[in-house]
Design a protein around this motif. Structure first.
Motif, PDB file in Angstrom:
ATOM      1  N   ILE A  76      -6.205  -4.850  -4.630  1.00 25.29           N
ATOM      2  CA  ILE A  76      -4.870  -4.430  -5.084  1.00 25.29           C
ATOM      3  C   ILE A  76      -4.786  -2.948  -4.768  1.00 25.29           C
ATOM      4  O   ILE A  76      -5.466  -2.125  -5.396  1.00 25.29           O
ATOM      5  N   GLU A  77      -3.983  -2.598  -3.753  1.00 27.19           N
ATOM      6  CA  GLU A  77      -3.913  -1.187  -3.379  1.00 27.19           C
ATOM      7  C   GLU A  77      -2.624  -0.893  -2.623  1.00 27.19           C
ATOM      8  O   GLU A  77      -2.032  -1.783  -2.002  1.00 27.19           O
ATOM      9  N   GLU A  78      -2.206   0.344  -2.689  1.00 31.22           N
ATOM     10  CA  GLU A  78      -1.068   0.768  -1.888  1.00 31.22           C
ATOM     11  C   GLU A  78      -1.568   1.130  -0.500  1.00 31.22           C
ATOM     12  O   GLU A  78      -2.545   1.862  -0.344  1.00 31.22           O
ATOM     13  N   THR A  79      -0.908   0.594   0.508  1.00 29.53           N
ATOM     14  CA  THR A  79      -1.343   0.814   1.882  1.00 29.53           C
ATOM     15  C   THR A  79      -0.141   0.807   2.796  1.00 29.53           C
ATOM     16  O   THR A  79       0.951   0.392   2.401  1.00 29.53           O
ATOM     17  N   ARG A  80      -0.338   1.228   4.014  1.00 29.13           N
ATOM     18  CA  ARG A  80       0.752   1.189   4.997  1.00 29.13           C
ATOM     19  C   ARG A  80       0.680  -0.120   5.759  1.00 29.13           C
ATOM     20  O   ARG A  80      -0.358  -0.467   6.323  1.00 29.13           O
ATOM     21  N   GLN A  88       5.054   2.024   3.320  1.00 30.70           N
ATOM     22  CA  GLN A  88       4.073   1.792   2.266  1.00 30.70           C
ATOM     23  C   GLN A  88       4.402   0.507   1.503  1.00 30.70           C
ATOM     24  O   GLN A  88       5.569   0.254   1.188  1.00 30.70           O
ATOM     25  N   ARG A  89       3.372  -0.269   1.212  1.00 33.78           N
ATOM     26  CA  ARG A  89       3.495  -1.504   0.451  1.00 33.78           C
ATOM     27  C   ARG A  89       2.297  -1.639  -0.479  1.00 33.78           C
ATOM     28  O   ARG A  89       1.264  -0.989  -0.282  1.00 33.78           O
ATOM     29  N   ILE A  90       2.416  -2.490  -1.476  1.00 33.74           N
ATOM     30  CA  ILE A  90       1.271  -2.832  -2.311  1.00 33.74           C
ATOM     31  C   ILE A  90       0.655  -4.109  -1.746  1.00 33.74           C
ATOM     32  O   ILE A  90       1.339  -5.132  -1.616  1.00 33.74           O
ATOM     33  N   GLN A  91      -0.601  -4.028  -1.400  1.00 32.47           N
ATOM     34  CA  GLN A  91      -1.314  -5.179  -0.855  1.00 32.47           C
ATOM     35  C   GLN A  91      -2.100  -5.866  -1.967  1.00 32.47           C
ATOM     36  O   GLN A  91      -2.860  -5.238  -2.692  1.00 32.47           O
ATOM     37  N   VAL A  92      -1.895  -7.166  -2.092  1.00 29.26           N
ATOM     38  CA  VAL A  92      -2.684  -7.992  -3.004  1.00 29.26           C
ATOM     39  C   VAL A  92      -3.378  -9.051  -2.151  1.00 29.26           C
ATOM     40  O   VAL A  92      -2.708  -9.812  -1.448  1.00 29.26           O
ATOM     41  N   SER A  93      -4.703  -9.077  -2.188  1.00 23.37           N
ATOM     42  CA  SER A  93      -5.464  -9.999  -1.353  1.00 23.37           C
ATOM     43  C   SER A  93      -6.193 -11.023  -2.211  1.00 23.37           C
ATOM     44  O   SER A  93      -6.801 -10.675  -3.228  1.00 23.37           O
ATOM     45  N   ILE A  94      -6.137 -12.276  -1.771  1.00 19.16           N
ATOM     46  CA  ILE A  94      -6.785 -13.387  -2.474  1.00 19.16           C
ATOM     47  C   ILE A  94      -7.857 -13.977  -1.567  1.00 19.16           C
ATOM     48  O   ILE A  94      -7.553 -14.424  -0.453  1.00 19.16           O
ATOM     49  N   PHE A  95      -9.094 -13.961  -2.031  1.00 26.51           N
ATOM     50  CA  PHE A  95     -10.194 -14.563  -1.281  1.00 26.51           C
ATOM     51  C   PHE A  95     -10.342 -16.018  -1.680  1.00 26.51           C
ATOM     52  O   PHE A  95     -10.455 -16.346  -2.858  1.00 26.51           O
ATOM     53  N   LYS A 129     -11.587  -4.456   7.817  1.00 25.61           N
ATOM     54  CA  LYS A 129     -10.785  -4.596   9.029  1.00 25.61           C
ATOM     55  C   LYS A 129     -10.341  -6.033   9.297  1.00 25.61           C
ATOM     56  O   LYS A 129      -9.698  -6.299  10.317  1.00 25.61           O
ATOM     57  N   SER A 130     -10.682  -6.963   8.403  1.00 26.43           N
ATOM     58  CA  SER A 130     -10.329  -8.361   8.652  1.00 26.43           C
ATOM     59  C   SER A 130      -8.817  -8.567   8.686  1.00 26.43           C
ATOM     60  O   SER A 130      -8.305  -9.431   9.399  1.00 26.43           O
ATOM     61  N   SER A 131      -8.056  -7.764   7.927  1.00 26.65           N
ATOM     62  CA  SER A 131      -6.592  -7.906   7.882  1.00 26.65           C
ATOM     63  C   SER A 131      -5.928  -7.573   9.208  1.00 26.65           C
ATOM     64  O   SER A 131      -4.834  -8.052   9.500  1.00 26.65           O
ATOM     65  N   VAL A 188      -0.890 -10.459   0.566  1.00 32.71           N
ATOM     66  CA  VAL A 188       0.536 -10.405   0.250  1.00 32.71           C
ATOM     67  C   VAL A 188       0.931  -8.938   0.170  1.00 32.71           C
ATOM     68  O   VAL A 188       0.242  -8.142  -0.477  1.00 32.71           O
ATOM     69  N   TYR A 189       2.035  -8.570   0.832  1.00 30.86           N
ATOM     70  CA  TYR A 189       2.513  -7.185   0.826  1.00 30.86           C
ATOM     71  C   TYR A 189       3.839  -7.112   0.089  1.00 30.86           C
ATOM     72  O   TYR A 189       4.816  -7.769   0.463  1.00 30.86           O
ATOM     73  N   LEU A 190       3.869  -6.287  -0.962  1.00 28.44           N
ATOM     74  CA  LEU A 190       4.988  -6.208  -1.894  1.00 28.44           C
ATOM     75  C   LEU A 190       5.598  -4.812  -1.901  1.00 28.44           C
ATOM     76  O   LEU A 190       4.936  -3.830  -1.530  1.00 28.44           O
TER      77      LEU A 190
END
Length: 215
Positions: A76-80, A88-95, A129-131, A188-190
């Protein structure tokens, strides 16, 4: 219910294991019971990869972003976001581990305005770097008020991404959008002002867990 993506794999595996157990039964009967048990266990393990439980969202609401996959929140982080939004978006990643349901579902409803497949590497799903470097499919859905991007990412083990969406298609929140065989990851980018409803380490379920509330 078994997902359609598993039919060919399960049939092929069943035939292979049946032949193998018959060979041992005829030629090495002393170890046949152990081979039979191992074959049954292996088949059941693969079978559970392709389970497809029925999950409907009782009251669809595009102000809420539902988890598109089962698994564990690892980022869960803010990223470009540079592929579509370029901001800028908030990225939420689900493994998604091998024991999770592998069906992917639409986190919101609306029009598919972007869908792009990218060939790539097969780094482990938690690699930073997988994204951007792994095989992946990126989709953006426009609800008319909000746009949400989500990305299916292949991993070291998962090399079979299926995405059923096409640009211009109207989709319902929670409907099936794809499948990743044997696990991996969904990002997911929010919008940056979205209210995040989960924390790192949380276990989530597709169509059950609300990831965020949109402004």
């Amino acid at each position: 219910m078994i997902h359609k993506e598993g039919y060919k794999i399960l049939i092929s595996l069943f035939v292979l294991l049946t032949i193998l157990t018959v060979v041992f039964a005829v030629w090495v009967p002393v170890v046949f019971p152990f081979v039979l048990v191992a074959a049954i266990v292996l088949f059941l393990l693969v079978l559970q990869f392709f389970r497809n439980p029925s999950r409907l969202i009782d009251s669809p609401d595009n102000e809420k972003v539902y988890a598109p996959a089962d698994g564990k929140v690892v980022v869960i982080e803010e990223t470009r976001e540079n592929e579509f939004f370029n901001d800028q978006r908030i990225q939420v990643s689900i493994f998604m581990s091998p024991v999770n349901v592998h069906v992917n579902r639409n986190p919101i409803g609306g029009e598919v305005i972007y869908s792009e497949y990218h060939p790539g590497k097969y780094l482990v799903a938690w690699h930073p770097k997988s994204s951007t470097e792994n095989e992946r499919t990126t989709v953006v859905i426009d609800s008319g008020k909000h746009q949400v991007l989500f990305r299916q990412i292949a991993g070291a083990m998962a090399k079979r991404i299926k995405n059923y969406l096409k640009v211009g298609q109207q989709v319902e929140q929670g409907s099936e959008m794809g499948f990743i065989s044997f696990g991996s990851r969904v990002d997911v980018y929010l919008p940056v002002d979205a209210e995040i409803e989960v924390s790192i380490g949380d276990k989530v379920q597709g169509n059950r867990t609300v990831l965020a509330k949109l402004p």
